[in-house]
Design a protein around this motif. Sequence first.
Motif, PDB file in Angstrom:
ATOM      1  N   ASN A  78       0.846  -1.186   0.000  1.00 25.96           N
ATOM      2  CA  ASN A  78       0.000   0.000   0.000  1.00 25.96           C
ATOM      3  C   ASN A  78       0.887   1.243   0.000  1.00 25.96           C
ATOM      4  OD1 ASN A  78      -2.182   1.703   0.154  1.00 25.96           O
ATOM      5  ND2 ASN A  78      -2.399   1.510   2.386  1.00 25.96           N
ATOM      6  N   THR A 104       1.398   4.945   0.039  1.00 21.64           N
ATOM      7  CA  THR A 104       0.685   6.181   0.370  1.00 21.64           C
ATOM      8  C   THR A 104       1.681   7.282   0.709  1.00 21.64           C
ATOM      9  OG1 THR A 104       0.524   5.559   2.704  1.00 21.64           O
ATOM     10  CG2 THR A 104      -1.303   4.929   1.251  1.00 21.64           C
ATOM     11  N   GLU A 158      -5.721   9.138  -5.982  1.00 21.13           N
ATOM     12  CA  GLU A 158      -4.689   8.239  -6.481  1.00 21.13           C
ATOM     13  C   GLU A 158      -3.934   8.908  -7.621  1.00 21.13           C
ATOM     14  OE1 GLU A 158      -6.364   4.544  -7.591  1.00 21.13           O
ATOM     15  OE2 GLU A 158      -7.093   4.048  -5.580  1.00 21.13           O
TER      16      GLU A 158
END
Length: 222
Positions: A9, A11, A93
Motif C-alpha cells: 500500500n 501512500t 490516487e
Amino acid sequence: MITDFLKENKTISFGGCMCQIFFGHFFDGAEMVLLVSMAYDRYVAICKPLHYSSIMDRHVCIGLVMTSWIIGFLHSVSQLVLIVKLPFCGTRELDSFFCDISLVIKLACMDTSILEILINADSGVLATICFILLLISYSHILFTVCHSTGGASKALSTCTAHITVVVLFFGPCIFISLWPVSITWVDKFLAVFYAVITPLLNPAIYTLRNKEIKNAMKRLQC
C-alpha cells in the motif's frame, strides 16, 4: 522510494506530497540557472581567457550560485502557492512514482484549466529563458572556436560534459512540452528518466571528464 518498493500500500501524506513538489521544482529551477552560469563561465574562459580571473572572481561565483538558489526558490514557491489551497475530494490516487504537479492538480474539485495554464507558463518561461541563454553562450563559443588558430579541440573538450548534461536535462522537458498525446507508460518513463536517471548520470559525466580523476583511474589500472 525504496520503502515504496517494499510496501504493497503506497501512500503519502498531503504535506509530504507538497514537499515533493516544492523540492522538485526548487532543484529543477536552481539547476537550470546553474547550467546557464556554467555556460557563462565557459564563455569567459574560451572567449576572454586573459580576463577570466578578473571577471569570474570569488564574488561573481558566489553571486551566480546565490542567484540560482533564489530563482529556484521563487519558482518553486510560485508553483506551490497555486495548488496548496485547492479543494481535493473523491479518489486521491496518482498514477505516477511521485507527486507531479500536473497530476495533483487534476484531483481538485474545481475547474483548474486557468491554473494549469499559469503553472505551465511559469515553468515554460524559466526553461525557455535559460535555454535561449545557453544557445547564445554556446553560439559565441562555437564562433570563437571556429575562428581561432589553435586549441579548438581542447576548448570543445571542456564543453562536452556540460553540453551532455544540458541535452539530458532539457531533452525530456522539450519532449514533454511538444508531445501532443498523453501515454501513461511514456509519461512514467520520462518521469523516471528526468527525476532519477539524469541526476545519477551527472556525477559520472563530470568526473570522467576531470583530468585528476582520469589520472587516478590510470594509476589504479597500473
